[in-house]
Design an enzyme around this catalytic site. Structure first.
Site, PDB file in Angstrom:
ATOM      1  N   CYS A 113       1.794  -7.894  -2.844  1.00  0.00           N
ATOM      2  CA  CYS A 113       1.550  -6.470  -2.583  1.00  0.00           C
ATOM      3  C   CYS A 113       1.890  -5.623  -3.803  1.00  0.00           C
ATOM      4  O   CYS A 113       1.333  -4.549  -4.002  1.00  0.00           O
ATOM      5  CB  CYS A 113       2.323  -5.996  -1.362  1.00  0.00           C
ATOM      6  N   HIS A 426       8.263  -4.398   0.798  1.00  0.00           N
ATOM      7  CA  HIS A 426       6.801  -4.321   0.794  1.00  0.00           C
ATOM      8  C   HIS A 426       6.344  -3.083   0.020  1.00  0.00           C
ATOM      9  O   HIS A 426       6.914  -2.009   0.145  1.00  0.00           O
ATOM     10  CB  HIS A 426       6.293  -4.247   2.234  1.00  0.00           C
TER      11      HIS A 426
END
Length: 500
Positions: A113, A426
């Protein structure tokens, strides 16, 4: 994740074993109740032991088996439409992306990510897309001597694939392969043999350095990245020790591709965090004293780029646990940003003419709004009418393409981090589409959001927190006076600008 199994009482009806997660806002739970009762969320009043649950769970004492009271009447069921409705879930991937005018998502290939958010953020710079299209290199997997050229070509090809919008998501496999080959730190694995999470800002800077080697400048700067992202400083150093009276003040230039916002207990706003390190006291060796002494170091910006990349310095090394821990503090950032006060007097003088044009345009629009209101019209509606063939003033100096000639910026993209450490959590990219419309690019999932959702990314908890912000040039539309004749008054002209 705090998940409870509760009972819901609605009139004479009791719904048992309804799941409720406090990680989600009450709106999600109300939407769940809507599916059970047909009572629209805005018509619901949800209570627990006399406490009305509104925007958050607040002081609600939740536990398994507790009974929640819901009040509200179900709306009349709508009649079936004459024409069959086409639902989004019935569309193909490419039809969905086209129908909602969304960006193409990027598949997460295992803790990637950080790279996906980097790709989405840099894609908001149209000049970068144009420069990549002009790059003639090839993306080769077995090349050893010019990996950076292959990475540049791979990014070009990936952007081209994303712009086609044939698929809702694409796998950036080749770019990832080449990036790990060029930057071994991105190929680091954990004890289980899985690729580890990496720092998104480090990825952004590595990609920029790679592009520096391959994309040429169209002006007098060293390369394309330096041309559009390069910040120049004039640094002054003065010894504060009383014994160093004769030591002369020194001045020297510095440059960077990024501005840092340092976060301390006192910092509540992004500008404060930036200014804190532009003027600071440091300790260094004094040549006149032959020992360490305290110096006052002051930096002023002598050149502003078209695109301003700002890093919120949120991570610091924590010996306990041997991790890069995160500062969760709430630091507000603006949608529009003015760098004027951080510039040298010489640059401020150069910025003044364009800034005066912006001021004159604001005054003109205010007068236009007042005139429309006097005629009984809707000023806001008139000013927001779409215009075709809009032209803009230059946002850079003619002798320095890729600079900023006003110091005014508008936020166009953010990379956020959710988690407590740079080696975990994340990353998500948030991209401005137009006006108050934004896109949340969460790997392969791209969804529309509003400006109010962006302002909630300032920190203070475990939600997504702004880590890297990208500001683009604020554009000034060239005003064309409306034509008049003897029978009609001047027609108002919309001056709404579009930063994309």
């Amino acid at each position: 994740m705090p998940v409870f199994t509760v009972n819901v009482k609605w009139g004479k009806e009791i719904y048992k074993a309804v799941e409720l997660s406090t990680d989600e806002p009450p709106e999600v739970f109300k939407a769940q109740l809507f599916t059970l009762t047909n009572v629209a969320p805005e018509r619901q009043k949800v209570m627990l032991k006399g406490v009305v649950i509104k925007d958050d769970w607040g002081k609600a004492k939740l536990k398994n088996g507790v009974t929640i009271l819901m009040m509200g009447s179900a709306a009349e069921l709508p009649k079936e439409p004459a024409e069959k409705t086409v639902f989004l879930e019935d569309l193909s991937e490419s039809q969905l992306v086209s129908a909602m005018d969304l960006s193409t998502g990027l598949q997460n290939l295992g803790n990637t990510c950080y790279m996906n958010s980097t790709v989405q953020l840099l894609k908001t710079v149209p000049e970068l897309g144009d420069a990549l299209k002009q790059f003639n290199g090839q993306a080769l997997s077995n090349i050893e001597t010019d990996v950076s050229g292959s990475i540049t070509a791979s990014l070009r090809d990936l952007y081209s694939q994303m712009e086609e919008k044939k698929y809702a998501e694409v796998p950036p496999l080749f770019l990832l392969h080449l990036l790990r080959k060029q930057c071994p730190q991105f190929a680091e694995k954990n004890n289980e043999g899985h690729f580890m999470q990496q720092d998104a800002n480090e990825c952004i800077m590595e990609v920029m350095r790679i592009l520096q080697q391959n994309l040429k400048s169209t002006g007098k700067r060293k390369d394309f990245i330096d041309q559009f992202f390069g910040v120049d400083y004039s640094v002054t150093m003065k010894c504060k020790d009383e014994e160093a009276i004769e030591e002369a003040e020194t001045k020297f230039p510095e440059s960077s591709l990024q501005v840092n916002c340092f976060i301390s207990q006192e910092v509540k706003y992004m500008m404060t965090g930036i200014k804190s390190k532009l003027c600071e006291e440091i300790t260094k060796h004094s040549p006149s004293l032959g020992r360490d002494a305290k110096y006052q170091r002051e930096s002023k910006i002598s050149r502003l780029p078209s695109y301003l990349c700002i890093q919120m310095v949120r991570f610091f090394f924590k010996e306990k646990g041997n991790i890069n821990a995160k500062i969760l503090k709430d630091v507000k950032f603006p949608m529009t940003f003015d760098m004027y006060e951080l510039c040298t007097p010489e640059l401020q003088n150069k910025l003044s003419p364009m800034r005066e044009k912006f001021l004159a345009e604001e005054e003109r629009k205010n007068e236009e709004k007042a005139a429309i209101k006097l005629k009984g019209g809707d000023a806001l509606a008139n000013l927001k009418q779409e215009k075709k063939d809009v032209e803009y003033e230059r946002y850079d100096f003619e002798n320095d393409p890729g600079s900023s000639n006003s110091g005014y910026y508008e936020l166009q993209g953010i990379v956020t981090h959710q988690g407590r450490s740079s080696s975990s959590g994340h990353y998500v990219a948030w991209i401005k589409k137009k006006g108050d419309d934004w896109l949340k690019c969460d790997d392969d999932t791209v969804s529309p959001v509003k400006g109010e959702d962006i302002l909630k990314l300032s920190g203070g908890g475990d939600w997504h927190i702004a880590y890297v912000l990208l500001y683009g040039p604020r554009r000034l539309e060239i005003h064309q006076p409306a034509k008049t004749d003897s029978t009609t008054a001047e027609t108002p002209i919309s001056m709404e600008t579009d930063t994309n």
